[in-house]
Design a protein around this motif. Structure first.
Motif, PDB file in Angstrom:
ATOM      1  N   ASN A  74     -70.966  55.304  -0.650  1.00 55.82           N
ATOM      2  CA  ASN A  74     -71.834  56.476  -0.484  1.00 55.82           C
ATOM      3  C   ASN A  74     -72.800  56.623  -1.652  1.00 55.82           C
ATOM      4  OD1 ASN A  74     -70.682  57.183   1.984  1.00 55.82           O
ATOM      5  ND2 ASN A  74     -69.074  58.389   0.983  1.00 55.82           N
ATOM      6  N   LYS A  75     -72.379  56.186  -2.811  1.00 55.17           N
ATOM      7  CA  LYS A  75     -73.216  56.293  -4.003  1.00 55.17           C
ATOM      8  C   LYS A  75     -73.906  54.981  -4.350  1.00 55.17           C
ATOM      9  CE  LYS A  75     -70.460  59.950  -6.174  1.00 55.17           C
ATOM     10  NZ  LYS A  75     -69.683  60.342  -7.376  1.00 55.17           N
ATOM     11  N   ASP A  76     -73.673  53.938  -3.548  1.00 56.86           N
ATOM     12  CA  ASP A  76     -74.252  52.616  -3.828  1.00 56.86           C
ATOM     13  C   ASP A  76     -73.941  52.182  -5.253  1.00 56.86           C
ATOM     14  OD1 ASP A  76     -77.207  53.348  -1.858  1.00 56.86           O
ATOM     15  OD2 ASP A  76     -75.355  52.343  -1.274  1.00 56.86           O
ATOM     16  N   THR A  77     -72.719  52.368  -5.666  1.00 49.42           N
ATOM     17  CA  THR A  77     -72.329  52.094  -7.046  1.00 49.42           C
ATOM     18  C   THR A  77     -71.074  51.235  -7.095  1.00 49.42           C
ATOM     19  OG1 THR A  77     -73.285  54.197  -7.769  1.00 49.42           O
ATOM     20  CG2 THR A  77     -71.744  53.124  -9.268  1.00 49.42           C
ATOM     21  N   LEU A  78     -71.125  50.241  -7.978  1.00 49.34           N
ATOM     22  CA  LEU A  78     -69.980  49.384  -8.260  1.00 49.34           C
ATOM     23  C   LEU A  78     -69.406  49.806  -9.609  1.00 49.34           C
ATOM     24  CD1 LEU A  78     -68.517  46.655  -7.316  1.00 49.34           C
ATOM     25  CD2 LEU A  78     -69.982  45.559  -9.016  1.00 49.34           C
ATOM     26  N   TYR A  79     -68.090  49.772  -9.731  1.00 44.35           N
ATOM     27  CA  TYR A  79     -67.440  50.186 -10.970  1.00 44.35           C
ATOM     28  C   TYR A  79     -66.548  49.068 -11.513  1.00 44.35           C
ATOM     29  CZ  TYR A  79     -68.699  54.846  -9.306  1.00 44.35           C
ATOM     30  OH  TYR A  79     -69.388  55.944  -8.843  1.00 44.35           O
ATOM     31  N   LEU A  80     -66.319  49.118 -12.807  1.00 46.99           N
ATOM     32  CA  LEU A  80     -65.306  48.285 -13.442  1.00 46.99           C
ATOM     33  C   LEU A  80     -64.521  49.165 -14.404  1.00 46.99           C
ATOM     34  CD1 LEU A  80     -64.165  45.388 -13.685  1.00 46.99           C
ATOM     35  CD2 LEU A  80     -65.609  45.111 -15.721  1.00 46.99           C
ATOM     36  N   GLN A  81     -63.315  49.493 -14.026  1.00 48.95           N
ATOM     37  CA  GLN A  81     -62.417  50.253 -14.903  1.00 48.95           C
ATOM     38  C   GLN A  81     -61.707  49.264 -15.813  1.00 48.95           C
ATOM     39  OE1 GLN A  81     -61.893  53.679 -15.193  1.00 48.95           O
ATOM     40  NE2 GLN A  81     -60.647  53.082 -16.972  1.00 48.95           N
ATOM     41  N   MET A  82     -61.853  49.449 -17.108  1.00 47.46           N
ATOM     42  CA  MET A  82     -61.273  48.528 -18.086  1.00 47.46           C
ATOM     43  C   MET A  82     -60.266  49.288 -18.937  1.00 47.46           C
ATOM     44  SD  MET A  82     -64.666  46.382 -19.201  1.00 47.46           S
ATOM     45  CE  MET A  82     -65.399  47.767 -20.078  1.00 47.46           C
ATOM     46  N   ASN A  83     -59.016  48.899 -18.865  1.00 46.95           N
ATOM     47  CA  ASN A  83     -57.945  49.518 -19.636  1.00 46.95           C
ATOM     48  C   ASN A  83     -57.345  48.500 -20.602  1.00 46.95           C
ATOM     49  OD1 ASN A  83     -58.259  51.875 -18.078  1.00 46.95           O
ATOM     50  ND2 ASN A  83     -56.775  51.144 -16.560  1.00 46.95           N
ATOM     51  N   SER A  84     -56.613  49.032 -21.578  1.00 47.13           N
ATOM     52  CA  SER A  84     -55.942  48.167 -22.564  1.00 47.13           C
ATOM     53  C   SER A  84     -56.917  47.131 -23.131  1.00 47.13           C
ATOM     54  CB  SER A  84     -54.745  47.453 -21.924  1.00 47.13           C
ATOM     55  OG  SER A  84     -53.829  48.382 -21.379  1.00 47.13           O
ATOM     56  N   LEU A  85     -58.058  47.611 -23.555  1.00 42.48           N
ATOM     57  CA  LEU A  85     -59.110  46.708 -24.022  1.00 42.48           C
ATOM     58  C   LEU A  85     -58.685  45.968 -25.285  1.00 42.48           C
ATOM     59  CD1 LEU A  85     -62.161  48.935 -23.200  1.00 42.48           C
ATOM     60  CD2 LEU A  85     -61.885  46.571 -22.453  1.00 42.48           C
ATOM     61  N   LYS A  86     -59.154  44.742 -25.371  1.00 44.95           N
ATOM     62  CA  LYS A  86     -58.867  43.873 -26.513  1.00 44.95           C
ATOM     63  C   LYS A  86     -60.175  43.461 -27.182  1.00 44.95           C
ATOM     64  CE  LYS A  86     -55.021  41.824 -23.907  1.00 44.95           C
ATOM     65  NZ  LYS A  86     -54.442  40.546 -23.397  1.00 44.95           N
ATOM     66  N   PRO A  87     -60.119  43.097 -28.466  1.00 43.09           N
ATOM     67  CA  PRO A  87     -61.363  42.647 -29.123  1.00 43.09           C
ATOM     68  C   PRO A  87     -62.049  41.498 -28.384  1.00 43.09           C
ATOM     69  CG  PRO A  87     -59.686  43.096 -30.767  1.00 43.09           C
ATOM     70  CD  PRO A  87     -59.019  43.235 -29.423  1.00 43.09           C
ATOM     71  N   GLU A  88     -61.278  40.638 -27.747  1.00 45.06           N
ATOM     72  CA  GLU A  88     -61.872  39.513 -27.019  1.00 45.06           C
ATOM     73  C   GLU A  88     -62.566  39.931 -25.722  1.00 45.06           C
ATOM     74  OE1 GLU A  88     -58.721  39.761 -28.137  1.00 45.06           O
ATOM     75  OE2 GLU A  88     -57.295  38.865 -26.709  1.00 45.06           O
ATOM     76  N   ASP A  89     -62.475  41.202 -25.373  1.00 42.50           N
ATOM     77  CA  ASP A  89     -63.238  41.710 -24.227  1.00 42.50           C
ATOM     78  C   ASP A  89     -64.673  42.072 -24.614  1.00 42.50           C
ATOM     79  OD1 ASP A  89     -60.280  43.476 -23.204  1.00 42.50           O
ATOM     80  OD2 ASP A  89     -61.083  41.610 -22.360  1.00 42.50           O
ATOM     81  N   THR A  90     -64.973  41.999 -25.892  1.00 46.69           N
ATOM     82  CA  THR A  90     -66.312  42.314 -26.366  1.00 46.69           C
ATOM     83  C   THR A  90     -67.341  41.386 -25.747  1.00 46.69           C
ATOM     84  OG1 THR A  90     -65.554  43.226 -28.462  1.00 46.69           O
ATOM     85  CG2 THR A  90     -67.793  42.356 -28.410  1.00 46.69           C
ATOM     86  N   GLY A  91     -68.471  41.950 -25.347  1.00 44.15           N
ATOM     87  CA  GLY A  91     -69.541  41.154 -24.779  1.00 44.15           C
ATOM     88  C   GLY A  91     -70.521  42.025 -24.018  1.00 44.15           C
ATOM     89  N   VAL A  92     -71.531  41.392 -23.452  1.00 42.23           N
ATOM     90  CA  VAL A  92     -72.463  42.079 -22.567  1.00 42.23           C
ATOM     91  C   VAL A  92     -71.962  41.884 -21.141  1.00 42.23           C
ATOM     92  CG1 VAL A  92     -74.837  42.257 -21.742  1.00 42.23           C
ATOM     93  CG2 VAL A  92     -74.377  41.678 -24.147  1.00 42.23           C
ATOM     94  N   TYR A  93     -71.806  42.975 -20.435  1.00 39.84           N
ATOM     95  CA  TYR A  93     -71.294  42.949 -19.075  1.00 39.84           C
ATOM     96  C   TYR A  93     -72.446  43.123 -18.088  1.00 39.84           C
ATOM     97  CZ  TYR A  93     -66.488  43.038 -20.675  1.00 39.84           C
ATOM     98  OH  TYR A  93     -65.283  42.709 -21.248  1.00 39.84           O
ATOM     99  N   TYR A  94     -72.498  42.213 -17.126  1.00 38.94           N
ATOM    100  CA  TYR A  94     -73.537  42.215 -16.099  1.00 38.94           C
ATOM    101  C   TYR A  94     -72.903  42.396 -14.733  1.00 38.94           C
ATOM    102  CZ  TYR A  94     -76.374  39.885 -19.705  1.00 38.94           C
ATOM    103  OH  TYR A  94     -77.049  39.561 -20.859  1.00 38.94           O
TER     104      TYR A  94
END
Length: 123
Positions: A74-94
């Motif tokens: 309905n909102k034409d929106t995609l989501y990414l819920q990120m939990n328990s983040l780690k330093p190696e998750d650092t980056g640019v997300y596309y």
């Protein structure tokens, strides 16, 4: 013209959570795959999570159990819920969109890409 706009990137401590959003516009009716990819300096984009038109989801082993991809049609929106983040998750997300990518967790041949949003996880 298809346009994807990501938001929600931030600086967060390890163990924290973030939710990324990808607003989609200019897409006509059809069946689309959508995905999230991550890129760090000096490396190519890697597939993190993706969803096919039937709602089946795919995750990279490094994020399975911590990240969740979802969409609000309905909102034409995609989501990414990120939990328990780690330093190696650092980056640019596309976020990306295509009708039939040859490999849903590979960055080749996707039709449209957003501009990216920076996620930084501090230790």
């Amino acid at each position: 013209q298809v346009q994807l706009v990501e938001s929600g990137g931030d600086v967060v401590q390890a163990g924290g959570s973030l939710r990324l959003s990808c607003q989609v516009s200019g897409v006509t009716y059809g069946r689309w795959c959508m995905g999230w990819f991550r890129q760090v300096p000096g490396k190519g984009r890697e597939g993190i999570a993706a969803m096919n038109p039937d709602g089946r989801v795919f995750y990279a082993p490094s994020v399975r159990g911590r990240f969740t991809i979802s969409k609000d049609t309905n909102k034409d929106t995609l989501y990414l819920q990120m939990n328990s983040l780690k330093p190696e998750d650092t980056g640019v997300y596309y976020c990306a969109l295509d009708q039939s990518p040859p490999n849903i967790l590979k960055p080749e041949n996707w039709l449209a890409w957003g501009q990216g949003t920076q996620v930084t996880v501090s230790s």
